[in-house]
Design an enzyme around this catalytic site. Sequence first.
Site, short mmCIF file in Angstrom:
data_model
loop_
_atom_site.label_atom_id
_atom_site.label_comp_id
_atom_site.label_asym_id
_atom_site.label_seq_id
_atom_site.Cartn_x
_atom_site.Cartn_y
_atom_site.Cartn_z
N LYS A 96 0.83 -1.21 0.00
CA LYS A 96 0.00 0.00 0.00
C LYS A 96 0.87 1.26 0.00
O LYS A 96 0.64 2.18 -0.79
CB LYS A 96 -0.96 -0.02 1.20
CG LYS A 96 -1.93 -1.21 1.14
CD LYS A 96 -2.96 -1.19 2.25
CE LYS A 96 -2.41 -1.59 3.61
NZ LYS A 96 -1.93 -2.99 3.68
N THR A 97 1.87 1.30 0.88
CA THR A 97 2.76 2.46 0.94
C THR A 97 3.50 2.61 -0.39
O THR A 97 3.67 3.73 -0.90
CB THR A 97 3.79 2.30 2.07
OG1 THR A 97 3.10 1.85 3.24
CG2 THR A 97 4.51 3.59 2.37
N ASP A 102 -1.56 6.03 6.76
CA ASP A 102 -1.65 4.61 7.08
C ASP A 102 -2.59 4.46 8.29
O ASP A 102 -2.74 5.40 9.06
CB ASP A 102 -0.25 4.10 7.44
CG ASP A 102 -0.12 2.60 7.23
OD1 ASP A 102 -1.08 1.98 6.74
OD2 ASP A 102 0.94 2.06 7.55
N THR A 114 -6.21 -1.76 7.50
CA THR A 114 -6.35 -3.21 7.58
C THR A 114 -7.80 -3.57 7.89
O THR A 114 -8.19 -4.73 7.80
CB THR A 114 -5.46 -3.79 8.70
OG1 THR A 114 -5.68 -3.01 9.88
CG2 THR A 114 -3.99 -3.68 8.32
N ARG A 141 6.32 -8.23 1.77
CA ARG A 141 7.24 -7.83 2.84
C ARG A 141 7.85 -9.05 3.52
O ARG A 141 9.04 -9.06 3.84
CB ARG A 141 6.53 -6.95 3.88
CG ARG A 141 7.49 -6.56 5.03
CD ARG A 141 6.89 -5.62 6.05
NE ARG A 141 6.68 -4.31 5.49
CZ ARG A 141 5.56 -3.62 5.61
NH1 ARG A 141 4.53 -4.14 6.25
NH2 ARG A 141 5.46 -2.43 5.08
P1 ADP Z 1 2.13 -1.91 3.15
O1 ADP Z 1 2.15 -0.42 3.05
O2 ADP Z 1 0.92 -2.53 2.50
O3 ADP Z 1 2.32 -2.43 4.55
P2 ADP Z 1 4.63 -1.75 1.64
O4 ADP Z 1 4.22 -0.90 0.49
O5 ADP Z 1 5.46 -1.09 2.70
O6 ADP Z 1 3.38 -2.49 2.30
O7 ADP Z 1 5.43 -3.01 1.01
C1 ADP Z 1 6.25 -3.85 1.79
C2 ADP Z 1 7.50 -4.25 1.01
O8 ADP Z 1 7.15 -5.11 -0.06
C3 ADP Z 1 8.26 -3.08 0.40
O9 ADP Z 1 9.66 -3.29 0.62
C4 ADP Z 1 7.95 -3.14 -1.08
O10 ADP Z 1 9.09 -2.80 -1.82
C5 ADP Z 1 7.59 -4.59 -1.32
N1 ADP Z 1 6.47 -4.70 -2.26
C6 ADP Z 1 5.17 -4.61 -1.95
N2 ADP Z 1 4.39 -4.79 -3.04
C7 ADP Z 1 5.22 -4.99 -4.07
C8 ADP Z 1 5.01 -5.24 -5.47
N3 ADP Z 1 3.78 -5.34 -5.97
N4 ADP Z 1 6.10 -5.38 -6.25
C9 ADP Z 1 7.33 -5.31 -5.72
N5 ADP Z 1 7.60 -5.08 -4.40
C10 ADP Z 1 6.56 -4.93 -3.58
#
Ligand code: ADP
Length: 332
Positions: free
Chosen positions: A68-69, A113, A162, A222
């Site tokens: 998401k981030t 978030d 979430t 992640r």
């Molecule tokens: P969230 O905000 O949903 O908790 P993040 O955006 O921080 O998740 O993603 C977590 C990790 O996974 C990051 O290091 C990101 O680079 C990697 N990641 C997430 N989704 C992808 C994707 N679709 N392709 C490549 N890397 C991804």
Amino acid sequence: MARERIVTANEAPEFDDQAGNALRPQRLEDYIGQRELVERLRIALEAVRERGEPMEHVLLHGPPGLGKTTLAHIIASEMGSRAYVTSGPALTKASDLVGMLTKLSAKDVLFIDEIHRLPAAVEEYIYPAMEDFKVDFTVDSGMHAKVVTLRLKPFTLIGATTRAGLLTQPLRSRFGIAHHLEFYEQPDLVSILVRAARHLSMRNASGEIFDAVAARARGTPRVALRLLRRVRDFAQVRAEGKLVASTVDAAMRLESVDALGLDDLDRKYLRTIRDVYEGGPVGLDAIAATMGDDSDTLEDLVEPYLLRMGFVARTRQGRKLTTAGGEYLASA
Ligand code: ADP
């Protein structure tokens, strides 16, 4: 929890910070998986760019660690703007939010978030900001009180949660695009790992390690990236740098992560339902109390994957261990 849980999808800065940021894809075309969402965003981005407008407000829901981030950063870079990152619990007062909003230039992205944890008093200020790009606040009090309107630059709010169910209706209805992120399929996780391995100088990695890591990653990028780094360390220090499937097995055994990606906490949760509550149905709070854990942690970080695996079921009366869950425990 006694020790850091390696398969948790929660952010752990010591694991993720430097490596995680370097591994984040920068453009939509590099974002792997979530194809339906990517297509919706691609269309919206192209349309608003043509009209010279800011991107629509986007609400992303789903378990942590699914990207998401990353998407918030990608949307900003596709718009040629910047992304500012904050979270619901960090915005305790209206002035915290107003401070963030007034920093934004046109088309910038504000990523909030855990938006479901925004205090109600702060949430009120978000509505006119999202709708009309303004905030109204009262200065002075009593007889001298007056309302001052502050104009904001047209920005994009990206909210992540979430628990979409905990969002108020007025807030939810103000997002132009709302999308639920799904767990990733094995081939997408493998692609993410292959790409990451290039950045982590793991050129001698055999293809089988990506399959072995992806199988344990709980559908979550992640977790996949974190496991890959553990495997790299283990290979370097204990396996003469050999990046093969048996290295993954040995490294994961050390972390108590099994072939399905489940760890001690998952097994403890399943055993609690089976042994203490005769397989359920049992309420989440009762399980949490018995385990001495926090029910939010269980709901966000343990249950989503066990539900997806079909090891537990959520019924109106509470959580139930399924036949598949029972069989898993018998062989664990
Ligand atoms: P969230 O905000 O949903 O908790 P993040 O955006 O921080 O998740 O993603 C977590 C990790 O996974 C990051 O290091 C990101 O680079 C990697 N990641 C997430 N989704 C992808 C994707 N679709 N392709 C490549 N890397 C991804």
